[in-house]
Design a protein around this motif. Structure first.
Motif, PDB file in Angstrom:
ATOM      1  N   LEU A 269      -5.193   2.002   8.488  1.00 17.73           N
ATOM      2  CA  LEU A 269      -4.233   1.120   9.150  1.00 17.73           C
ATOM      3  C   LEU A 269      -4.823  -0.264   9.389  1.00 17.73           C
ATOM      4  O   LEU A 269      -4.150  -1.283   9.219  1.00 17.73           O
ATOM      5  N   ILE A 270      -6.093  -0.287   9.794  1.00 18.63           N
ATOM      6  CA  ILE A 270      -6.764  -1.561  10.046  1.00 18.63           C
ATOM      7  C   ILE A 270      -6.860  -2.384   8.771  1.00 18.63           C
ATOM      8  O   ILE A 270      -6.605  -3.598   8.778  1.00 18.63           O
ATOM      9  N   PHE A 271      -7.195  -1.733   7.666  1.00 12.57           N
ATOM     10  CA  PHE A 271      -7.292  -2.451   6.392  1.00 12.57           C
ATOM     11  C   PHE A 271      -5.938  -3.045   6.016  1.00 12.57           C
ATOM     12  O   PHE A 271      -5.866  -4.171   5.508  1.00 12.57           O
ATOM     13  N   ASP A 272      -4.874  -2.297   6.261  1.00 16.85           N
ATOM     14  CA  ASP A 272      -3.533  -2.815   5.966  1.00 16.85           C
ATOM     15  C   ASP A 272      -3.233  -4.068   6.803  1.00 16.85           C
ATOM     16  O   ASP A 272      -2.691  -5.047   6.296  1.00 16.85           O
ATOM     17  N   VAL A 273      -3.605  -4.020   8.076  1.00 20.02           N
ATOM     18  CA  VAL A 273      -3.371  -5.172   8.955  1.00 20.02           C
ATOM     19  C   VAL A 273      -4.222  -6.362   8.514  1.00 20.02           C
ATOM     20  O   VAL A 273      -3.733  -7.500   8.448  1.00 20.02           O
ATOM     21  N   LEU A 274      -5.485  -6.107   8.215  1.00 19.67           N
ATOM     22  CA  LEU A 274      -6.373  -7.185   7.776  1.00 19.67           C
ATOM     23  C   LEU A 274      -5.850  -7.845   6.506  1.00 19.67           C
ATOM     24  O   LEU A 274      -5.852  -9.076   6.386  1.00 19.67           O
ATOM     25  N   ALA A 275      -5.416  -7.036   5.558  1.00 17.97           N
ATOM     26  CA  ALA A 275      -4.924  -7.582   4.293  1.00 17.97           C
ATOM     27  C   ALA A 275      -3.656  -8.406   4.498  1.00 17.97           C
ATOM     28  O   ALA A 275      -3.511  -9.497   3.936  1.00 17.97           O
ATOM     29  N   LYS A 276      -2.744  -7.896   5.330  1.00 21.12           N
ATOM     30  CA  LYS A 276      -1.444  -8.553   5.509  1.00 21.12           C
ATOM     31  C   LYS A 276      -1.520  -9.778   6.406  1.00 21.12           C
ATOM     32  O   LYS A 276      -0.934 -10.829   6.098  1.00 21.12           O
ATOM     33  N   GLU A 277      -2.252  -9.664   7.523  1.00 18.69           N
ATOM     34  CA  GLU A 277      -2.227 -10.722   8.527  1.00 18.69           C
ATOM     35  C   GLU A 277      -3.437 -11.650   8.500  1.00 18.69           C
ATOM     36  O   GLU A 277      -3.375 -12.751   9.053  1.00 18.69           O
ATOM     37  N   TYR A 278      -4.530 -11.205   7.877  1.00 16.32           N
ATOM     38  CA  TYR A 278      -5.745 -12.017   7.892  1.00 16.32           C
ATOM     39  C   TYR A 278      -6.294 -12.294   6.491  1.00 16.32           C
ATOM     40  O   TYR A 278      -7.379 -12.852   6.351  1.00 16.32           O
ATOM     41  N   GLY A 279      -5.536 -11.902   5.480  1.00 18.56           N
ATOM     42  CA  GLY A 279      -5.992 -12.082   4.103  1.00 18.56           C
ATOM     43  C   GLY A 279      -6.368 -13.508   3.760  1.00 18.56           C
ATOM     44  O   GLY A 279      -7.333 -13.757   3.038  1.00 18.56           O
ATOM     45  N   GLU A 280      -5.619 -14.456   4.321  1.00 16.09           N
ATOM     46  CA  GLU A 280      -5.873 -15.870   4.047  1.00 16.09           C
ATOM     47  C   GLU A 280      -6.632 -16.553   5.183  1.00 16.09           C
ATOM     48  O   GLU A 280      -7.019 -17.719   5.056  1.00 16.09           O
ATOM     49  N   LYS A 281      -6.866 -15.848   6.271  1.00 21.22           N
ATOM     50  CA  LYS A 281      -7.493 -16.461   7.445  1.00 21.22           C
ATOM     51  C   LYS A 281      -8.998 -16.198   7.526  1.00 21.22           C
ATOM     52  O   LYS A 281      -9.728 -16.959   8.164  1.00 21.22           O
ATOM     53  N   ILE A 282      -9.442 -15.124   6.910  1.00 20.61           N
ATOM     54  CA  ILE A 282     -10.866 -14.771   6.944  1.00 20.61           C
ATOM     55  C   ILE A 282     -11.532 -15.216   5.650  1.00 20.61           C
ATOM     56  O   ILE A 282     -10.961 -15.054   4.562  1.00 20.61           O
ATOM     57  N   ASP A 283     -12.723 -15.771   5.764  1.00 19.07           N
ATOM     58  CA  ASP A 283     -13.496 -16.121   4.575  1.00 19.07           C
ATOM     59  C   ASP A 283     -14.242 -14.877   4.120  1.00 19.07           C
ATOM     60  O   ASP A 283     -15.344 -14.585   4.573  1.00 19.07           O
ATOM     61  N   TRP A 284     -13.621 -14.133   3.216  1.00 19.85           N
ATOM     62  CA  TRP A 284     -14.168 -12.844   2.790  1.00 19.85           C
ATOM     63  C   TRP A 284     -15.460 -12.978   2.000  1.00 19.85           C
ATOM     64  O   TRP A 284     -16.213 -12.004   1.869  1.00 19.85           O
ATOM     65  N   SER A 285     -15.727 -14.170   1.489  1.00 16.75           N
ATOM     66  CA  SER A 285     -16.949 -14.359   0.693  1.00 16.75           C
ATOM     67  C   SER A 285     -18.211 -14.263   1.544  1.00 16.75           C
ATOM     68  O   SER A 285     -19.312 -14.098   1.022  1.00 16.75           O
ATOM     69  N   THR A 286     -18.060 -14.351   2.855  1.00 14.68           N
ATOM     70  CA  THR A 286     -19.227 -14.280   3.748  1.00 14.68           C
ATOM     71  C   THR A 286     -19.529 -12.849   4.200  1.00 14.68           C
ATOM     72  O   THR A 286     -20.555 -12.608   4.830  1.00 14.68           O
ATOM     73  N   ILE A 287     -18.624 -11.916   3.895  1.00 14.53           N
ATOM     74  CA  ILE A 287     -18.766 -10.548   4.400  1.00 14.53           C
ATOM     75  C   ILE A 287     -19.258  -9.615   3.297  1.00 14.53           C
ATOM     76  O   ILE A 287     -18.695  -9.586   2.196  1.00 14.53           O
ATOM     77  N   HIS A 288     -20.304  -8.876   3.599  1.00 16.15           N
ATOM     78  CA  HIS A 288     -20.810  -7.850   2.687  1.00 16.15           C
ATOM     79  C   HIS A 288     -20.418  -6.486   3.233  1.00 16.15           C
ATOM     80  O   HIS A 288     -20.667  -6.165   4.397  1.00 16.15           O
ATOM     81  N   PHE A 289     -19.814  -5.676   2.376  1.00 11.75           N
ATOM     82  CA  PHE A 289     -19.259  -4.385   2.789  1.00 11.75           C
ATOM     83  C   PHE A 289     -20.128  -3.227   2.315  1.00 11.75           C
ATOM     84  O   PHE A 289     -20.517  -3.152   1.139  1.00 11.75           O
ATOM     85  N   TYR A 290     -20.400  -2.325   3.232  1.00 15.16           N
ATOM     86  CA  TYR A 290     -21.147  -1.100   2.949  1.00 15.16           C
ATOM     87  C   TYR A 290     -20.351   0.052   3.566  1.00 15.16           C
ATOM     88  O   TYR A 290     -19.316  -0.155   4.187  1.00 15.16           O
ATOM     89  N   TRP A 291     -20.869   1.264   3.420  1.00 15.81           N
ATOM     90  CA  TRP A 291     -20.224   2.423   4.033  1.00 15.81           C
ATOM     91  C   TRP A 291     -21.239   3.209   4.844  1.00 15.81           C
ATOM     92  O   TRP A 291     -22.396   3.367   4.436  1.00 15.81           O
TER      93      TRP A 291
END
Length: 236
Positions: free
Chosen positions: A42-64
């Motif tokens: 659900l959080i990923f859906d919200v991030l994609a829809k509401e923050y997709g253009e607001k967050i600079d995703w190039s600065t974030i490194h994703f791990y699990w």
């Protein structure tokens, strides 16, 4: 420990998405360990829809924090869920996505991923340090893929271990408690009435609480937050 309680899962997703967007704002680099599960979806859906253009995703490194030992195309894959609900909808450099290769030999992959963390992350006292680790909690009190029957894995010498689901015996790769507790910040996302009893036992340190891996989440930074819905918090 800070406990945030919201009416339902959707509100948890909305509030955490906002919290996360604020946490990464202005950061030149941010290393994040993700969790699987229905609430992160659900959080990923919200991030994609509401923050997709607001967050600079190039600065974030994703791990699990953990991954099932399945191919990345498998419906059980945490990576696939994140790809479907977030990465496919935002502009994020491929080199910023550091997945656990669940299709590979589990023991070898645990070693490879531990080495990747050592290379990519700053280390404090020899332990790789994430900026944030997101965790869920199972009905049985497990977190990441450290289950109560294998709680000794929490303090394993390696940064990543091979764990087994107690019922299905499915192999999983998980970061250890040492890595979790060295993170600058740890966030639990816990929703649903089935989690209420364990949430109460762990947060109140009721009798037997130490049997549950989630009770061992005690980041050295002191920055631990729970984002819960009313159902999960109903016994607090």
């Amino acid at each position: 420990m800070k406990v945030n309680i919201y009416p339902d899962r959707q509100d948890v997703a909305q509030e955490f998405a906002s919290y996360f967007a604020h946490a990464v704002k202005g950061r030149k680099e941010f290393h994040l360990a993700l969790s699987g599960g229905s609430t992160p979806k659900l959080i990923f859906d919200v991030l994609a829809k509401e923050y997709g253009e607001k967050i600079d995703w190039s600065t974030i490194h994703f791990y699990w924090g953990d991954e099932r030992c399945v191919p990345p195309t498998d419906e059980q894959s945490n990576y696939k869920m994140t790809m479907d609900h977030l990465f496919s909808k935002i502009e994020v450099p491929r080199e910023n996505i550091h997945r656990i290769l669940g299709e590979n030999d589990a023991k070898g992959e645990a070693m490879r991923y531990a080495n990747l963390l050592e290379i990519n992350l700053d280390r404090v006292d020899g332990v790789p340090q994430f900026d944030m680790v997101i965790l869920g909690m199972g009905d049985d009190g497990h977190t990441a893929s450290i289950f109560p029957d294998e709680i000794s894995l929490w303090e394993a010498a390696d940064h990543c271990v091979v764990a087994r689901h107690p019922e299905t015996a499915q192999k999983r790769i998980s970061i250890t408690g040492t890595v979790i507790n060295r993170a600058k910040e740890v966030v639990f996302l816990v929703t649903g009435g089935a989690k209420a009893e364990k949430a109460r036992i762990i947060q109140k340190k009721a009798k037997g609480y130490e049997r549950y891996p989630a009770s061992l989440v005690q980041p050295k930074s002191g920055r631990l937050s729970w984002f819960m819905d009313k159902a999960a918090a109903s016994q607090l």
